[in-house]
Write an enzyme that holds these catalytic residues in place. Structure first.
Site: not given
Ligand code: IPM
Ligand code: MG
Length: 353
Positions: A141, A219, A243, A247
């Site tokens: 990042y 993975d 990240d 999700d």
């Molecule tokens: C998160 C989001 C952010 C990230 C984006 C919006 C930059 O996906 O906080 O997980 O990738 O860190």
């Molecule tokens: Mg995210």
């Protein structure tokens, strides 16, 4: 106590859920006899529209002078042109760096009443209670980027001290829970991951010999999170893997709208945000799920203000509201009538005691 809390509503559903979190924090202040001063600042796409900068200097200044920062969400189609000179997400990365919040805590808690909202079978979800500790201010990042017409590169860099400090945070948290730490990397391919693994193995053996350590390639970790999620206690990993895995992990809880996060550094000042994005498809309709933002407010009370009882009161209120049947559209099952963001917030605040 008195505290200054900066609110960064941001974009899309960000303003809706931030307003909810503010109401809950105000209800906590009234009930427990605290004084919170709220200060709203521009951030993300809203700040680009107002002044061309996703993280204006005045916003950084207010955040640095505050006790804690609560953010809604940033981004949206209006600002996502691949050739755009500035992007909302740059503001978020800049803020994380400016605040020095390298440890992103993303707890995944399952509410019994919501087991049906997850795409996974209820028996797989049984006993799930995990915490992902994501490194937040390093890795790909933040590395140098290049781009010309036909090639592009993103550099992934980690320093040993960055790995040590995040692993220490994760290990300390594990020692207050089930004393299990899973470190996730891609050490079969990436040099940064080999440094990550070597550093983690050594530090855990030297400083936390009582914690059970497991190492997974990312993975495989993605698969194990779905096949045996209840085995995990604390997962520590680098920025981008964290990240992606969070999700994925949010599907255990049924909806991204449920999950909070806390970003912490070496001082008490933290940055708190729901893990969901700006959800432009439902922005402005008053139907977003405020639970992730309100649960983030609970983490703010706990980690930045040291108000553990108040944090627990907010978390129980969310649980009670869900148990009573309150559901926003994202977590409503077939046949259940969804309620608005405002009604969900009221339902939660009614259970605050
Ligand atoms: C998160 C989001 C952010 C990230 C984006 C919006 C930059 O996906 O906080 O997980 O990738 O860190
Ligand atoms: Mg995210």
């Amino acid at each position: 106590m008195e505290a200054v809390i900066v609110l960064l509503p941001g974009d899309g559903i960000g303003p809706d859920v931030t307003a909810s979190a503010r109401q809950t924090l105000q209800a906590v202040a009234d009930k427990f006899g605290h004084r919170f001063a709220f200060k709203e600042e521009l951030m993300g796409g809203a700040a680009i529209d107002a002044c061309g900068d996703p993280l204006p200097p005045a916003t950084i200044e207010s955040c640095m002078a505050s006790d804690a920062v609560l953010l809604g969400a940033v981004g949206g189609p209006k600002w996502s042109d691949p050739n755009a000179a500035v992007r909302p997400e740059q503001g978020l990365l800049g803020l994380r760096a400016a605040l020095g919040v390298y440890a992103n805590l993303r707890p995944v808690k399952i509410y019994d009443a919501l087991a049906g909202a997850s795409p996974l079978r209820a028996e797989i979800l049984d006993g799930v209670d995990l915490l992902v500790v994501r490194e937040l201010t390093g890795g790909i990042y933040f590395g140098a980027k290049t781009r010309d017409a036909d090639s592009a590169s993103d550099l992934c860099v980690y320093q040993r001290y960055e790995i040590e400090r995040i692993v220490r945070v994760a290990a300390k948290l594990a020692s207050t829970r089930r004393s299990k730490l899973c470190s996730v990397d891609k050490a079969n391919i990436l040099e940064t991951s080999r440094l990550w693994r070597e550093t983690t193995d050594r530090l855990m053996a030297d400083e936390f010999p009582d914690i059970e350590v497991e190492t997974l390639l990312v993975d495989a970790a993605a698969m194990h999170l779905m096949s045996r999620p209840s085995d995990f206690d604390v997962i520590v990993t680098e920025n981008m893997f964290g990240d992606i895995l969070t999700d994925e992990a949010s599907m255990l809880a049924g909806s991204m709208g449920m999950l909070p996060s806390a970003s912490l550094g070496d001082s008490a000042r933290g940055l708190y945000e729901p893990i969901h994005g700006s959800a432009p498809d439902i922005a402005g309709r008053g139907i977003a799920n405020p639970c992730g933002a309100i649960a983030s407010a609970a983490l703010l009370l706990r980690h930045s203000l040291g108000l553990e009882d108040e944090a627990c009161a907010v978390e129980s209120a969310i649980e009670d509201a869900i148990a009573s049947g309150a559901r926003t559209a994202d977590i409503a099952a077939a046949g259940e009538t969804p309620i608005s963001t405002a009604d969900m917030t009221d339902a939660i605040n009614r259970y605050l005691n």
